[in-house]
Write a protein that holds these residues in place. Structure first.
Motif, mmCIF file in Angstrom:
data_model
loop_
_atom_site.group_PDB
_atom_site.id
_atom_site.type_symbol
_atom_site.label_atom_id
_atom_site.label_comp_id
_atom_site.label_asym_id
_atom_site.label_seq_id
_atom_site.Cartn_x
_atom_site.Cartn_y
_atom_site.Cartn_z
ATOM 1 N N MET A 1 -6.450 -3.464 -2.229
ATOM 2 C CA MET A 1 -5.037 -3.743 -2.487
ATOM 3 C C MET A 1 -4.641 -5.086 -1.881
ATOM 4 O O MET A 1 -3.906 -5.867 -2.486
ATOM 5 C CB MET A 1 -4.169 -2.621 -1.916
ATOM 6 N N CYS B 1 0.832 -1.210 0.000
ATOM 7 C CA CYS B 1 0.000 0.000 0.000
ATOM 8 C C CYS B 1 0.865 1.258 0.000
ATOM 9 O O CYS B 1 0.561 2.241 -0.699
ATOM 10 C CB CYS B 1 -0.919 0.009 1.225
ATOM 11 N N VAL C 1 -1.367 4.268 -1.566
ATOM 12 C CA VAL C 1 -2.738 4.120 -1.079
ATOM 13 C C VAL C 1 -2.901 4.865 0.249
ATOM 14 O O VAL C 1 -2.043 4.777 1.133
ATOM 15 C CB VAL C 1 -3.084 2.628 -0.881
ATOM 16 N N VAL D 1 -7.604 0.084 0.905
ATOM 17 C CA VAL D 1 -6.609 -0.809 1.491
ATOM 18 C C VAL D 1 -7.029 -2.264 1.284
ATOM 19 O O VAL D 1 -6.222 -3.108 0.884
ATOM 20 C CB VAL D 1 -6.425 -0.523 2.995
#
Length: 236
Positions: A61, A45, A50, A58
């Motif tokens: 991902m 991340c 992110v 999150v």
């Protein structure tokens, strides 16, 4: 017959990683550090920019990252997009950020499903050829592997835990925040300070690594002996 599942949890600095790896090595089992899954998700991340405060992003991902785990207790590794990031996920930047992923309940659930798959695979085949697995993490005995054959909560005095981590060469203030700060944050979503029913407590404050390893091996031997007695009773 499926392999044996050994689950060890507890706060940072109790020695659970060192002990779990050595137990797995001696018993020729796979070794699984579930905390590494949170760390690699955090690294991914961070690399992708992110916003860790946006929980859905999150989780997305986490669910799509390309990660492979090498469960060799003598040389455990984490590969992200075919890159060995085993050292990178242990850096201070990841250590001080990982709780943002670990306390994201949706991401935690997704990682939990992956962790259960890893454990199940080792009980039938995988790295250990079905002999089994030693898994360690903060919720492994209660949430991820509540049916493990051996479940252990490792504890230790708070200052001893910090000193152990600082002794690994890290800055004391950073270690204190990484160890105690993460404990405080993670305790909002999972309990890892008190043993659940059926979980053995092992206080390592005054134990050497060898003594802690032997204590776990003794518990494994007890469980295996009990299983053999049960099998004999059935066949007899």
């Amino acid at each position: 017959m499926t392999g044996i599942s050994i689950a060890i949890d507890g706060p940072a600095g109790t020695g659970k990683s060192t002990v779990a790896k050595e137990v797995a090595r001696r018993l020729k089992l796979a070794y699984f550090d579930t905390g590494a899954t949170y760390r690699v998700a955090t690294l991914w991340c961070m690399r992708e920019g992110v916003d860790l405060a946006v929980e859905d992003d999150v989780t997305a991902m986490v669910e799509t990252m390309n990660v492979a785990l090498v469960l060799d207790p003598s040389n455990p590794r984490v590969l992200l997009e075919d890159e060995d990031v085993s050292s990178l996920i242990r850096t201070d930047s990841v250590a001080l950020t990982v709780s943002k992923v670990a306390t994201n309940l949706e991401a935690r659930a997704a990682l939990g499903r992956w962790q259960r798959e890893v454990i199940a695979n080792e009980l039938e085949g995988g790295y250990s050829d079905g002999r089994g697995i030693v898994s360690e993490g903060r919720d492994i005995t209660t949430i991820i592997a509540p049916d493990a054959d051996v479940r252990i909560l490792m504890t230790a005095d708070e200052e001893i835990r910090v000193a152990r981590r600082a002794g690994e060469g890290a800055d004391l203030a950073t270690v204190r925040e990484a160890v105690l700060g993460r404990d405080k944050k993670d305790s909002t979503v999972v309990s890892f300070h008190t043993a659940a029913d059926g979980v053995h407590t092992l206080d390592t404050s005054d134990l050497t690594i060898e003594e802690a390893v032997q204590a776990v091996l003794d518990l494994v031997a007890e469980v295996r002996a009990a299983e053999e007695q049960g099998d004999d009773a059935v066949t007899g």
